[in-house]
Write a protein that holds these residues in place. Structure first.
Motif, PDB file in Angstrom:
ATOM      1  N   SER A   6       0.866  -1.441   0.026  1.00 26.59           N
ATOM      2  CA  SER A   6      -0.012   0.164  -0.110  1.00 26.59           C
ATOM      3  C   SER A   6       1.025   1.116   0.060  1.00 26.59           C
ATOM      4  O   SER A   6       2.081   1.043  -0.079  1.00 26.59           O
ATOM      5  CB  SER A   6      -0.950   0.051   1.136  1.00 26.59           C
ATOM      6  OG  SER A   6      -0.150   0.078   2.442  1.00 26.59           O
ATOM      7  N   CYS A   7       0.337   2.374   0.119  1.00 26.44           N
ATOM      8  CA  CYS A   7       1.461   3.630   0.215  1.00 26.44           C
ATOM      9  C   CYS A   7       1.651   3.434   1.679  1.00 26.44           C
ATOM     10  O   CYS A   7       0.978   3.162   2.616  1.00 26.44           O
ATOM     11  CB  CYS A   7       0.572   4.827   0.046  1.00 26.44           C
ATOM     12  SG  CYS A   7       1.503   6.228   0.367  1.00 26.44           S
ATOM     13  N   ARG A   8       2.899   3.438   1.577  1.00 26.74           N
ATOM     14  CA  ARG A   8       3.751   3.108   3.029  1.00 26.74           C
ATOM     15  C   ARG A   8       3.376   4.445   4.084  1.00 26.74           C
ATOM     16  O   ARG A   8       3.703   4.288   5.186  1.00 26.74           O
ATOM     17  CB  ARG A   8       5.276   3.095   2.906  1.00 26.74           C
ATOM     18  CG  ARG A   8       5.473   1.684   2.240  1.00 26.74           C
ATOM     19  CD  ARG A   8       6.950   1.291   2.247  1.00 26.74           C
ATOM     20  NE  ARG A   8       6.872   0.018   1.254  1.00 26.74           N
ATOM     21  CZ  ARG A   8       8.129  -0.538   0.905  1.00 26.74           C
ATOM     22  NH1 ARG A   8       9.311   0.132   1.456  1.00 26.74           N
ATOM     23  NH2 ARG A   8       8.355  -1.358   0.168  1.00 26.74           N
ATOM     24  N   ARG A  57      -0.080   7.460   8.334  1.00 26.08           N
ATOM     25  CA  ARG A  57       0.371   8.793   8.676  1.00 26.08           C
ATOM     26  C   ARG A  57      -0.304   9.734   7.981  1.00 26.08           C
ATOM     27  O   ARG A  57      -0.261  11.022   8.325  1.00 26.08           O
ATOM     28  CB  ARG A  57       1.791   9.032   8.955  1.00 26.08           C
ATOM     29  CG  ARG A  57       2.509   8.208   9.937  1.00 26.08           C
ATOM     30  CD  ARG A  57       3.942   8.088   9.729  1.00 26.08           C
ATOM     31  NE  ARG A  57       4.532   9.247  10.582  1.00 26.08           N
ATOM     32  CZ  ARG A  57       5.846   9.530  10.506  1.00 26.08           C
ATOM     33  NH1 ARG A  57       6.546   8.663   9.828  1.00 26.08           N
ATOM     34  NH2 ARG A  57       6.320  10.406  11.067  1.00 26.08           N
ATOM     35  N   CYS A  58      -0.923   9.468   6.993  1.00 22.40           N
ATOM     36  CA  CYS A  58      -1.355  10.608   6.123  1.00 22.40           C
ATOM     37  C   CYS A  58      -2.769  11.130   6.065  1.00 22.40           C
ATOM     38  O   CYS A  58      -3.622  10.117   6.085  1.00 22.40           O
ATOM     39  CB  CYS A  58      -1.178  10.017   4.556  1.00 22.40           C
ATOM     40  SG  CYS A  58      -1.762  11.433   3.119  1.00 22.40           S
ATOM     41  N   PRO A  59      -2.985  12.332   6.301  1.00 24.20           N
ATOM     42  CA  PRO A  59      -4.373  12.933   6.690  1.00 24.20           C
ATOM     43  C   PRO A  59      -5.033  12.845   5.163  1.00 24.20           C
ATOM     44  O   PRO A  59      -6.529  12.963   5.364  1.00 24.20           O
ATOM     45  CB  PRO A  59      -4.001  14.328   7.044  1.00 24.20           C
ATOM     46  CG  PRO A  59      -2.761  14.674   6.351  1.00 24.20           C
ATOM     47  CD  PRO A  59      -1.815  13.438   6.227  1.00 24.20           C
ATOM     48  N   GLU A  87      -8.095   4.112  -2.032  1.00 23.18           N
ATOM     49  CA  GLU A  87      -6.999   3.565  -3.047  1.00 23.18           C
ATOM     50  C   GLU A  87      -5.723   3.445  -2.387  1.00 23.18           C
ATOM     51  O   GLU A  87      -4.978   2.460  -2.735  1.00 23.18           O
ATOM     52  CB  GLU A  87      -6.999   4.757  -3.975  1.00 23.18           C
ATOM     53  CG  GLU A  87      -6.052   4.415  -5.299  1.00 23.18           C
ATOM     54  CD  GLU A  87      -6.436   5.349  -6.460  1.00 23.18           C
ATOM     55  OE1 GLU A  87      -6.677   6.812  -5.636  1.00 23.18           O
ATOM     56  OE2 GLU A  87      -6.073   5.416  -7.413  1.00 23.18           O
ATOM     57  N   CYS A  88      -5.353   4.469  -1.490  1.00 22.98           N
ATOM     58  CA  CYS A  88      -3.967   4.640  -1.125  1.00 22.98           C
ATOM     59  C   CYS A  88      -3.591   2.958   0.103  1.00 22.98           C
ATOM     60  O   CYS A  88      -2.586   2.812   0.004  1.00 22.98           O
ATOM     61  CB  CYS A  88      -3.797   5.838  -0.106  1.00 22.98           C
ATOM     62  SG  CYS A  88      -4.471   7.260  -0.797  1.00 22.98           S
ATOM     63  N   TRP A  89      -4.752   2.668   0.519  1.00 15.47           N
ATOM     64  CA  TRP A  89      -4.454   1.579   1.205  1.00 15.47           C
ATOM     65  C   TRP A  89      -4.605   0.346   0.755  1.00 15.47           C
ATOM     66  O   TRP A  89      -3.837  -0.749   1.031  1.00 15.47           O
ATOM     67  CB  TRP A  89      -5.678   1.186   2.392  1.00 15.47           C
ATOM     68  CG  TRP A  89      -5.564   2.336   3.431  1.00 15.47           C
ATOM     69  CD1 TRP A  89      -6.057   3.543   3.612  1.00 15.47           C
ATOM     70  CD2 TRP A  89      -4.629   2.276   4.784  1.00 15.47           C
ATOM     71  NE1 TRP A  89      -5.821   4.251   4.958  1.00 15.47           N
ATOM     72  CE2 TRP A  89      -4.922   3.369   5.547  1.00 15.47           C
ATOM     73  CE3 TRP A  89      -3.847   1.287   5.076  1.00 15.47           C
ATOM     74  CZ2 TRP A  89      -4.049   3.696   6.610  1.00 15.47           C
ATOM     75  CZ3 TRP A  89      -3.301   1.482   6.457  1.00 15.47           C
ATOM     76  CH2 TRP A  89      -3.368   2.623   6.938  1.00 15.47           C
ATOM     77  N   ALA A 141       5.440  10.118  -6.023  1.00 15.49           N
ATOM     78  CA  ALA A 141       4.770   8.783  -5.695  1.00 15.49           C
ATOM     79  C   ALA A 141       3.424   9.234  -4.806  1.00 15.49           C
ATOM     80  O   ALA A 141       3.681   8.999  -3.517  1.00 15.49           O
ATOM     81  CB  ALA A 141       5.574   7.764  -5.506  1.00 15.49           C
ATOM     82  N   CYS A 142       2.412   9.606  -5.424  1.00 14.43           N
ATOM     83  CA  CYS A 142       1.082   9.906  -4.265  1.00 14.43           C
ATOM     84  C   CYS A 142      -0.086  10.107  -5.256  1.00 14.43           C
ATOM     85  O   CYS A 142      -0.093  10.461  -6.453  1.00 14.43           O
ATOM     86  CB  CYS A 142       1.329  11.167  -3.572  1.00 14.43           C
ATOM     87  SG  CYS A 142       0.039  11.826  -2.788  1.00 14.43           S
ATOM     88  N   PHE A 143      -1.132   9.515  -5.062  1.00 12.75           N
ATOM     89  CA  PHE A 143      -2.381   9.524  -5.705  1.00 12.75           C
ATOM     90  C   PHE A 143      -3.164  10.842  -5.741  1.00 12.75           C
ATOM     91  O   PHE A 143      -3.856  11.194  -6.512  1.00 12.75           O
ATOM     92  CB  PHE A 143      -3.206   8.321  -5.083  1.00 12.75           C
ATOM     93  CG  PHE A 143      -2.917   7.104  -5.360  1.00 12.75           C
ATOM     94  CD1 PHE A 143      -2.592   6.695  -6.625  1.00 12.75           C
ATOM     95  CD2 PHE A 143      -2.743   6.187  -4.238  1.00 12.75           C
ATOM     96  CE1 PHE A 143      -2.122   5.233  -7.015  1.00 12.75           C
ATOM     97  CE2 PHE A 143      -2.434   4.811  -4.697  1.00 12.75           C
ATOM     98  CZ  PHE A 143      -2.135   4.665  -5.915  1.00 12.75           C
ATOM     99  N   HIS A 144      -2.860  11.752  -4.713  1.00 11.93           N
ATOM    100  CA  HIS A 144      -3.431  13.014  -4.598  1.00 11.93           C
ATOM    101  C   HIS A 144      -2.518  14.147  -4.479  1.00 11.93           C
ATOM    102  O   HIS A 144      -2.543  14.548  -3.406  1.00 11.93           O
ATOM    103  CB  HIS A 144      -4.276  12.998  -3.264  1.00 11.93           C
ATOM    104  CG  HIS A 144      -5.291  11.755  -3.154  1.00 11.93           C
ATOM    105  ND1 HIS A 144      -6.065  11.540  -4.199  1.00 11.93           N
ATOM    106  CD2 HIS A 144      -5.282  10.458  -2.222  1.00 11.93           C
ATOM    107  CE1 HIS A 144      -6.839  10.153  -3.765  1.00 11.93           C
ATOM    108  NE2 HIS A 144      -6.425   9.776  -2.752  1.00 11.93           N
ATOM    109  N   PRO A 145      -1.971  14.263  -5.490  1.00  8.90           N
ATOM    110  CA  PRO A 145      -0.832  15.608  -5.610  1.00  8.90           C
ATOM    111  C   PRO A 145      -1.694  16.739  -5.512  1.00  8.90           C
ATOM    112  O   PRO A 145      -2.395  16.773  -6.414  1.00  8.90           O
ATOM    113  CB  PRO A 145      -0.083  14.983  -7.024  1.00  8.90           C
ATOM    114  CG  PRO A 145      -1.164  14.464  -7.770  1.00  8.90           C
ATOM    115  CD  PRO A 145      -2.022  13.516  -7.051  1.00  8.90           C
TER     116      PRO A 145
HETATM  117  S1  SF4 Z   1      -2.293  10.769  -0.148  1.00  8.41           S
HETATM  118 FE1  SF4 Z   1      -0.402  10.278  -1.149  1.00  8.41          FE
HETATM  119  S2  SF4 Z   1       0.899  10.020   0.418  1.00  8.41           S
HETATM  120 FE2  SF4 Z   1      -1.210  10.344   1.409  1.00  8.41          FE
HETATM  121  S3  SF4 Z   1      -1.599   7.922   1.604  1.00  8.41           S
HETATM  122 FE3  SF4 Z   1      -2.362   8.456  -0.422  1.00  8.41          FE
HETATM  123  S4  SF4 Z   1      -0.892   8.312  -1.857  1.00  8.41           S
HETATM  124 FE4  SF4 Z   1       0.000   8.127   0.274  1.00  8.41          FE
END
Ligand code: SF4
Ligand SMILES: Nc1ncnc2c1ncn2[C@@H]1O[C@H](COP(=O)(O)OP(=O)(O)OP(=O)(O)O)[C@@H](O)[C@H]1O
Ligand SMILES: [Mg+2]
Lengths: 331, 384
Positions: free
Chosen positions: A283-285, A289-291, A296-298, A314-318
């Motif tokens: 998953s996204c590591r 900790r990500c708000p 999808e991230c999980w 590397a992020c789904f929600h830039p």
């Molecule tokens: S928003 Fe970005 S950093 Fe946060 S969990 Fe999703 S992919 Fe990871």
């Protein structure tokens, strides 16, 4: 700009009794000639692992799973040990994190530098090597007379400078400086970093600075890579990283540390702990900790992509999250 | 450096006096001393008994005897042996000490180098089968019951294969035709070995001065060592006493082998551990990063530093060498200090027993001093 070092999809894991520690997982970046790059991340995120893989100084239990490290077009991972020994120090040298213990206690400091010179340049006489060490000593601000002292006769700062002089001794194309100043007090730290930066520009070398402190890196690096839990999560030039950080972790890092220059920022820490790299999940590591984590991230890992020219993420929600994250962290 | 050696010599002197006191009072508190033997001998008249005691100085109170004894030591007057009456103790010791020194110095040096080299490569090849095998063999050699090992060696090489002499330190049939003294040959042998040692040290120092290249240094060192050894062999080969020297060396092989086997494993195991610790040090990573060849990293950086704790351990194990010496010499009928010690204690020959103990002590103390000086040379962090 010509690339001198290209790391491509590097995966280096530590094989432990309880499974693989994915300490460098799919790391890719390009370092150009004469460029200074920073590698930033919390303790244990794989910065040292990545640099050791480049030097091919693997721990006994380390395994390179896949990837390429091209240095001047040659894949270092395919070289024999003898060929690699020629690249070490003469091509890529390193200032180790533990600079204090990087010198052998039973040999004179000067001799340890001379040893590197005559190993790589057999035609250099001993006297010429000594002269080169003397001029390197002057360059890093050490008294050349100290060459004939043993490491225990040096102070911490002097050892640090000697180690820097040693890293310069064979005119390498790249120097990797792994936390070169952490053991020193802030003032000496700043001085040494500035000197290193000056030497690097003067000799037109490429440099990789490694630190957990993004403020320190910002002063010397033109390009910054952010590592989190064995992954490179964001990479761009320093201006972009500071003006338009896109990864929530990058933003968190920047608010974790007070900047030396500029306006006083409030110190906020990223809540939570970095994950255990042992058998890291797909998953996204950063998700725990990500708000901004979504379902999808999980479920899957965000791909590492170029979202705009020379800005990798590397992020789904830039998005420009800086303000929001600060507010979130403040509660 | 001179001051350091001076200080150490003063320390040794004080230690020696304490040691002599312990030896003296211990031996005198043993039951059934010569007084008891004389007192129960019915053939002696009280007057004769008294005069014998007086002649040996045994009528005075013990502390007075001690002070006299201490005084006499410094003039090499150790009294007269009871069991070899009237030979002075010093004469016996002067004859036997070189045998022990020759045997143990040779065996100890061989054991140190074998242990050092094998411990070094064991650690470097860690995880391989050869490491486990050698470690197990080492532990067996380290813990084996000494007499068992010696009897096995004697049986195998002396009796079964019949290639080495069974006991004695020389062949009496050979020596009967000459009026040469074995003591002289021993001294010659010791002298030869010391000269070779000095030549090696000198060539090492010269090589360091002459060249900065490791290869050139090695060539200078090996060639001059080879020349020194060749010269020594040549001298012994052409000299008329050569055959006697050879006879002694021939008799020495088995005892040297025994002492080597008993003591090499200690060095090997400590070296292996020390090396495994050193390999983890950051300066070893630096040495690798510098692109130095594997052998240079192993020998010049790892082994050179890992050696220091081995030397410390070596000093500590000197005591075992002495106790092992008693057993080894007795079983091989090697008439050195160890055998003398056992025989004289059994014969209640106090003067000889204390003389033997004291000179063994002096030998050990000086060996310590030599090792300490070597250590100070090897570790720049030591300040004198
Ligand atoms: S928003 Fe970005 S950093 Fe946060 S969990 Fe999703 S992919 Fe990871
Ligand atoms: N030999 C090893 N065996 C198993 N795990 C290891 C080994 N070496 C490092 N690790 C693990 O790999 C991860 C990355 O370590 P690394 O030393 O690269 O981190 P780092 O980013 O340099 O941290 P720091 O800022 O503390 O130096 C950590 O979780 C560490 O525990
Ligand atoms: Mg590190």
């Amino acid at each position: 700009m010509k690339p001198i070092l290209e790391v491509k999809n590097l995966k280096m894991y530590y094989n432990t009794r309880s499974g693989y520690v994915k300490a460098a997982d799919d790391v890719s970046f390009v370092l150009n000639e004469g460029e200074a790059m920073g590698l930033v991340g919390e303790s244990g995120c794989g910065k040292t692992t990545t640099s050791m893989a480049i030097m091919r100084l693997l721990a006994e239990n380390a395994e390179i799973i896949s990837g390429h490290i091209y240095f001047k077009g040659k894949d270092l991972l395919k070289l024999s040990e003898e060929e690699m020994n020629k690249v070490r120090w003469a091509g890529i040298s390193m200032i180790f994190q533990a600079a204090m213990n990087s010198l052998n206690p039973v040999y004179r400091v000067g001799d340890q530098i001379i040893e590197a010179i005559v190993t790589h340049e057999p035609n250099v006489t001993f006297e010429e090597a000594r002269e080169r060490v003397a001029s390197l000593y002057k360059l890093v601000g050490l008294d050349p007379k100290r060459m004939d002292n043993y490491p225990h006769e040096y102070s911490g700062g002097m050892k640090q400078r000697a180690v820097i002089a040693m890293s310069l001794s064979c005119n390498p194309d790249i120097i990797i400086a792994d936390e070169p100043t952490t053991a020193l007090d802030v003032i000496v730290q700043d001085m040494i970093l500035k000197e290193m930066s000056r030497i690097q520009k003067k000799l037109n070398m490429s440099m990789i600075y490694i630190s957990h402190d993004i403020a320190v890196i910002a002063e010397v690096a033109e390009k910054i890579g952010i590592m989190y839990a064995g992954k490179l999560v964001e990479l761009s030039d320093s201006v972009t990283i500071f003006k338009k950080p896109a990864h929530p972790y990058t933003v968190g890092l920047m608010s974790s540390f007070p900047s030396i220059k500029g306006e006083k920022k409030e110190l906020v820490t990223i809540p939570g702990e970095p994950p255990n790299l042992l058998n890291a999940p797909d998953s996204c590591r950063f998700a725990p900790r990500c708000p901004f984590a979504t379902k999808e991230c999980w479920e899957k890992e965000p791909p590492y992509e170029e979202i705009e020219p020379n800005h990798f993420l590397a992020c789904f929600h830039p998005q420009n999250l800086r303000k929001q994250v600060s507010e979130y962290a403040r509660g | 450096m001179i001051k350091y050696i001076g200080n150490r010599l003063a320390q040794i002197l004080i230690l020696l006096v304490i040691y002599v006191a312990v030896v003296f009072f211990l031996l005198h508190s043993m039951p059934g001393g010569i007084e008891a033997v004389l007192a129960t001998n019915p053939n002696l008249t009280p007057a004769a008994r008294e005069s014998i005691l007086k002649a040996f100085g045994l009528t005075q109170p013990l502390p007075v005897q001690f002070v006299l004894y201490l005084k006499n030591i410094f003039t090499f007057n150790l009294g007269i042996s009871y069991s070899f009456y009237p030979t002075p103790v010093w004469t016996i010791i002067a004859r036997r000490l070189p045998r022990t020194i020759l045997l143990f110095t040779t065996a100890t040096l061989i054991a140190f180098f074998v242990g050092f080299a094998s411990g070094k490569s064991l650690a470097w090849k860690r995880g391989k089968t050869s490491e486990y095998v050698s470690t197990v063999v080492g532990v067996i050699a380290y813990t084996v019951f000494t007499p068992l090992l010696i009897f096995t060696l004697i049986w195998f090489f002396g009796s079964y294969l019949g290639i080495f002499p069974l006991n004695q330190f020389l062949n009496p049939d050979l020596w009967i035709r000459t009026n040469l003294n074995a003591q002289t040959i021993f001294l010659y042998l010791l002298l030869t070995i010391s000269l070779i040692g000095l030549a090696m040290l000198a060539s090492f120092a010269i090589a360091q001065k002459v060249s900065h290249r490791v290869k050139t240094r090695k060539i200078i060192f090996y060639i001059s060592t080879a020349i020194a050894i060749a010269l020594a062999v040549f001298w012994w080969a052409v000299s008329p006493v050569g055959i006697y020297g050879f006879d002694i060396l021939w008799h020495m092989i088995l005892p040297v082998m025994a002492v080597t086997i008993i003591s090499y494993a200690g060095t090997m195991l400590v070296m292996r551990d020390s090396m495994l610790e050193t390999i983890k040090e950051d300066f070893i990573t630096t040495a690798r990063a510098k692109g130095l060849p594997d052998k240079v990293v192993r020998d010049k950086h790892a082994a050179r530093t890992a050696m220091l704790p081995v030397i410390t351990n070596f000093v500590l194990s000197m005591g075992f060498v002495v106790s092992g010496g008693v057993i080894t010499e007795t079983l091989f009928s090697w008439p050195g200090m160890g055998m003398t010690l056992l025989d004289s204690v059994l014969a209640k020959d106090y003067p000889l027993a204390s003389g033997a103990l004291i000179f063994t002590g002096i030998f050990v103390l000086f060996a310590h001093l030599v090792i300490d000086i070597v250590y100070a040379f090897l570790d720049p962090r030591i300040r004198y």
